[in-house]
Design an enzyme around this catalytic site. Structure first.
Site, short mmCIF file in Angstrom:
data_model
loop_
_atom_site.label_atom_id
_atom_site.label_comp_id
_atom_site.label_asym_id
_atom_site.label_seq_id
_atom_site.Cartn_x
_atom_site.Cartn_y
_atom_site.Cartn_z
N GLY A 102 0.83 -1.19 0.00
CA GLY A 102 0.00 0.00 0.00
C GLY A 102 0.87 1.24 0.00
O GLY A 102 2.06 1.18 -0.28
N GLU A 499 3.30 -3.76 -23.34
CA GLU A 499 3.67 -4.34 -22.04
C GLU A 499 4.50 -5.61 -22.19
O GLU A 499 5.34 -5.88 -21.34
CB GLU A 499 2.46 -4.53 -21.13
CG GLU A 499 1.45 -5.56 -21.56
CD GLU A 499 0.29 -5.66 -20.57
OE1 GLU A 499 -0.79 -6.11 -20.98
OE2 GLU A 499 0.44 -5.29 -19.38
C1 AGP Z 1 -3.44 -5.66 -18.98
O1 AGP Z 1 -2.65 -6.49 -19.69
C2 AGP Z 1 -2.88 -5.14 -17.74
N1 AGP Z 1 -2.19 -6.07 -16.98
C3 AGP Z 1 -3.76 -4.16 -16.99
O2 AGP Z 1 -4.12 -3.17 -17.89
C4 AGP Z 1 -5.02 -4.68 -16.28
O3 AGP Z 1 -5.98 -5.06 -17.21
C5 AGP Z 1 -5.55 -3.58 -15.35
O4 AGP Z 1 -4.57 -3.28 -14.41
C6 AGP Z 1 -6.83 -3.93 -14.69
O5 AGP Z 1 -6.71 -5.07 -13.90
P1 AGP Z 1 -7.99 -5.81 -13.35
O6 AGP Z 1 -8.72 -6.34 -14.52
O7 AGP Z 1 -7.45 -6.88 -12.47
O8 AGP Z 1 -8.80 -4.82 -12.60
#
Ligand code: AGP
Length: 619
Positions: A102, A499
Site C-alpha cells: 500500500g 507491455e
Molecule cells: C493488462 O494487460 C494489464 N495487466 C492491466 O491493464 C489490467 O488489465 C488492469 O490493471 C486492470 O486489472 P484488473 O482487470 O485486475 O482490474
C-alpha cells in the site's frame, strides 16, 4: 501491488514463505524479502533485489530456522529498486519487523516528526516510517502486558496513518504472535490444523488451506500461536469472523507443457471460455442464465443507462461490451476509466446500472469507483474472475468469469473472457427488450461455438504470427487501427505489444489516422490494420492504401471471403467468418500472438514485464 505471505505454525516457515512468495510474485517483483524466527530462534531478515529466485539463491545456504515468518515481494512506490528499500523493514530498536502493501500518504509528515525524536532511516520507503512509529508507541505503552502493548501500538500508529495498507507485523517480544491489518489493500487469513497464514490473496497459501477469512477494511487480526482474534482497528471491538471454504483447484495454476504463463493463457482461451459459459444459457437456448445478477427481469427492464467502469484491458473489454449492449439491447452505455470516475463527480442518471469490470477484483482504482457509486446509492454489480476478491465482495452481486487463475501480468484470457461475458449480458438484456427468439437462438449458437472457433484461430495464426514477429522484431513503432468494435481491440493489441515487448505502440480509430498521426508514417513504422468487419471493409482498405502511399508497412488482419487488394498490405492473414458479435474476440487473438512472439524474440520476460504487477492496488 506487492505481495505478502506470513505463517505461524508447526512447520518450518521458510519453505512455506518461499512457496507463497512465488505464488504472489505476480503482484510485484522488484525485490523480495523474508523475516524468520520464533521463541528459540532470533528473527533474521534477508532481502534481495529482483525476482524471488534471487532471494532463494541468497537464503538457501543460510539455514534459516523458525516457525514464524513474514515475506514480501515488492512493486516499488517510495524509493528505488535497491536492497535497502526491500521489505521486511525493521524498527531502530529491532523490536518490530513489518511488511506492507500500500501507500502511506502522509509518510513525509510522520517521518519529519520521527526524525526530530532521533529515529534514523535506512531506506527511502514509507513503510520504515510506520514500523518506527509502532516502536515509538510501544515505548510509551510500557504499562500494558506485552501482547496487548503490541496490539495497541499497532492500533495507535495506524490511527495516525493516511493511505492504504495491508500489513503484517512481528514484535520480537512476542515471538509467537503476528498482527495483520488491512485498509484498501487485501489481506486474507488462511487456516489449517497446522498453522495460520496471512496473505495478499488465497493463492499465497494455495495447497495448504481450505478455510479462509477475508479481512475487511479496518480489521485487525492478532494471531497468538494457533489462535486468532479479529477486532475493529478503530475501537478494538471483537468481530466474528466469517469463515469461507476455498476451492483449491481454483487457486492453482500449473504450467503444464507451456514455457510460460503468457503462452499457456493465450492457448487456453477456448477452454476458459467454454468453462465460463457452462450452465449460462437459458433452457430454451435463446438467452442467458446469469444467476449472480440478483436483479429481477422487471428491475432490469427499468434500466435506462449502463455505466461500465474498469482499468487497462478491463476497460477496453468494457468498451467492446458497451458496443455489444448498445447494438443488441439498445441500452445506452457509458464506459469510464475507474481512476478518473472517482475524482470527477460525474452526474449519473437515475435508473443507471453500474458494472465494475476487473479480472483481479482488487484494482484499487476500480474498487474506489465502486465505492463512490455505492455512496451515491446506485445499484452496482461486478464482473470479476477472482472469487472472494474485494470487489466481488463489496459489489454484493455480479458475475464470476470462472476462467481459472490468470498468472501472466498481461491480460489475455481475462480480456476475451470479459468480452465473452459482456456479449452474454448483451444477449440477456437484448432478449428482455427487442431481440426475437430466433435471433436469440442464433446468438446462443454462436457463443456455444466460440470456444472451438478460438482454438481454430489460434492454430491458424500461431505460425504466421511467429514469423511476422521475427520479421518486425527490430521495428520501434507500431500503430494499430480499427473501426467500430475493432477500435478497442486495436487499443488492446497496442497495450499487449507495449507491455510484453516494450515496443512503442499506439491505437487509433482507423479513420482518425489522417487527422494527424499519419504524419508519422514512413517505411520504419508498422501499422496493423484490423479489417475483419465486413461492413466497413472498403473504408479499411482505403486507410491501408493511404499508409502504403506513404511507404508505411502494413499487416492486415482480414476476413475470409473479403479479399484485400495486394497493394494495400505487406502481409495479410485472413480469419474465418464468425457471428459479428464475436469478431472482437477472434480478432484480438493474432494480436496477442504477435505481441507474445515479438516479446520472446526480444528476450523479454513475458510473464513479468518490467515495471508492472498483475494486481494494481495503489492509485
Ligand atoms: C493488462 O494487460 C494489464 N495487466 C492491466 O491493464 C489490467 O488489465 C488492469 O490493471 C486492470 O486489472 P484488473 O482487470 O485486475 O482490474
Amino acid at each position: 501491488m506487492c505481495g505478502i505471505i506470513s505463517y505461524i505454525g508447526k512447520q518450518d516457515a521458510l519453505q512455506i514463505l518461499i512457496k507463497g512468495l512465488k505464488c504472489v510474485e505476480y503482484r510485484g517483483y522488484d525485490s523480495a524479502g523474508i523475516a524468520i524466527g520464533d521463541e528459540q530462534h532470533p528473527f533474521r531478515i534477508e532481502r534481495s533485489v529482483g525476482y524471488i529466485e534471487n532471494l532463494i539463491k541468497h537464503v538457501s545456504p543460510l539455514g534459516l530456522k523458525g516457525h514464524v515468518g513474514i515475506g514480501h515481494t515488492r512493486w516499488a512506490t517510495h524509493g528505488g529498486i535497491f536492497e535497502k528499500n526491500a521489505h521486511p523493514h525493521v524498527s531502530n530498536d529491532k523490536k518490530f519487523i513489518l511488511v506492507h502493501n500500500g501507500v502511506i500518504e502522509n509518510y513525509a509528515a510522520l517521518k519529519a516528526t520521527l526524525l526530530k525524536t532521533g529515529v534514523k532511516f535506512y531506506s527511502d520507503t514509507d513503510t520504515e516510517v510506520l514500523v518506527n512509529l509502532i516502536a515509538q508507541y510501544y515505548q510509551q505503552l510500557e504499562q500494558l502486558p506485552t501482547s496487548q502493548r503490541f496490539e495497541e501500538s499497532v492500533r495507535k500508529s495506524l490511527a495516525e496513518v493516511q493511505g492504504t495498507y495491508g500489513i503484517v507485523v512481528i514484535c520480537t517480544d512476542c515471538p509467537n504472535e503476528l498482527i495483520g491489518v488491512r485498509k484498501s489493500s487485501p489481506l486474507v487469513l488462511g487456516i489449517n490444523p497446522d498453522g495460520l497464514f496471512l496473505g495478499s490473496d488465497v493463492g499465497a497459501f494455495s495447497g495448504h488451506i481450505e478455510n479462509v477469512v477475508y479481512l475487511s477494511d479496518h480489521e485487525m487480526v492478532h494471531i497468538k500461536g494457533m489462535d486468532y482474534q479479529i477486532t475493529d482497528l478503530m475501537n478494538g471491538s471483537v468481530t466474528s469472523p466469517s469463515l469461507e471454504t476455498i476451492d483449491r483447484e481454483q487457486n492453482t495454476a500449473d504450467l503444464g507443457d507451456f514455457p510460460n504463463y503468457a503462452k499457456k493463457e493465450i492457448f487456453e482461451q477456448g477452454t476458459a471460455l467454454g468453462n465460463m459459459y457452462l450452465g449460462r444459457f437459458s433452457s430454451d437456448g435463446s438467452s442467458a442464465h446469469l444467476g449472480g445478477l440478483q436483479i429481477t427481469p422487471y428491475e432490469l427492464r427499468q434500466v435506462e443507462r449502463i455505466l461500465l467502469l474498469g482499468c487497462g484491458s478491463s476497460l477496453y473489454a468494457s468498451k467492446i461490451g458497451a458496443s455489444l449492449i448498445e447494438t443488441y439491447a439498445r441500452i445506452p452505455v457509458d464506459v469510464e476509466y475507474a481512476s478518473e470516475f472517482c475524482y470527477r463527480n460525474a452526474p449519473l442518471n437515475k435508473n443507471t446500472l453500474v458494472f465494475v469490470v476487473s479480472q483481479s477484483g482488487e484494482t484499487l482504482d476500480t474498487l474506489n469507483a465502486l465505492r463512490e457509486v455505492k455512496r451515491k446509492g446506485f445499484p452496482t454489480l461486478a464482473i470479476t474472475n477472482v472469487v472472494g476478491s474485494t470487489i466481488a465482495r463489496e459489489a454484493g452481486c455480479g458475475i464470476y468469469l470462472h476462467l481459472g487463475m490468470e498468472v501472466g501480468v498481461a491480460a489475455t484470457k481475462s480480456f476475451t473472457g470479459q468480452v465473452g461475458m459482456l456479449a452474454l449480458l448483451a444477449l440477456y438484456l437484448g432478449r428482455m427488450r427487442d431481440m426475437s427468439f430466433t435471433d436469440g437462438r442464433q446468438f446462443v449458437q454462436a457463443l456455444q461455438s466460440l470456444p472451438q472457433k478460438v482454438d481454430e484461430v489460434l492454430a491458424l495464426c500461431d505460425k504466421p504470427m511467429q514469423k511476422l514477429a521475427k520479421t518486425y522484431v527490430d521495428y520501434q513503432h507500431c500503430f494499430f487501427i480499427g473501426r467500430q468494435m475493432l477500435y478497442p481491440v486495436a487499443i488492446e493489441g497496442a497495450l499487449k505489444l507495449k507491455e510484453l515487448s516494450y515496443m512503442h505502440a499506439e491505437a487509433y480509430p482507423a479513420g482518425e489516422l489522417k487527422h494527424g498521426a499519419l504524419a508519422l508514417i514512413d517505411p520504419s513504422v508498422l501499422t496493423i490494420v484490423l479489417a475483419t468487419n465486413e461492413e466497413v471493409m472498403g473504408k479499411n482498405i482505403s486507410n491501408m492504401m493511404e499508409i502504403k502511399a506513404r511507404h508505411g508497412k502494413v499487416i492486415a488482419i482480414g476476413l475470409e471471403g473479403c479479399e484485400i487488394p495486394q497493394k494495400a498490405y505487406d502481409e495479410v492473414i485472413y480469419l474465418p467468418k464468425v457471428y459479428p458479435a464475436l469478431l472482437p474476440i477472434i480478432t484480438v487473438l493474432p494480436l496477442q500472438l504477435f505481441a507474445y512472439y515479438l516479446a520472446s524474440e526480444r528476450k523479454c520476460n513475458v510473464d513479468k514485464p518490467r515495471n508492472l504487477a498483475k494486481s494494481v492496488t495503489v492509485e
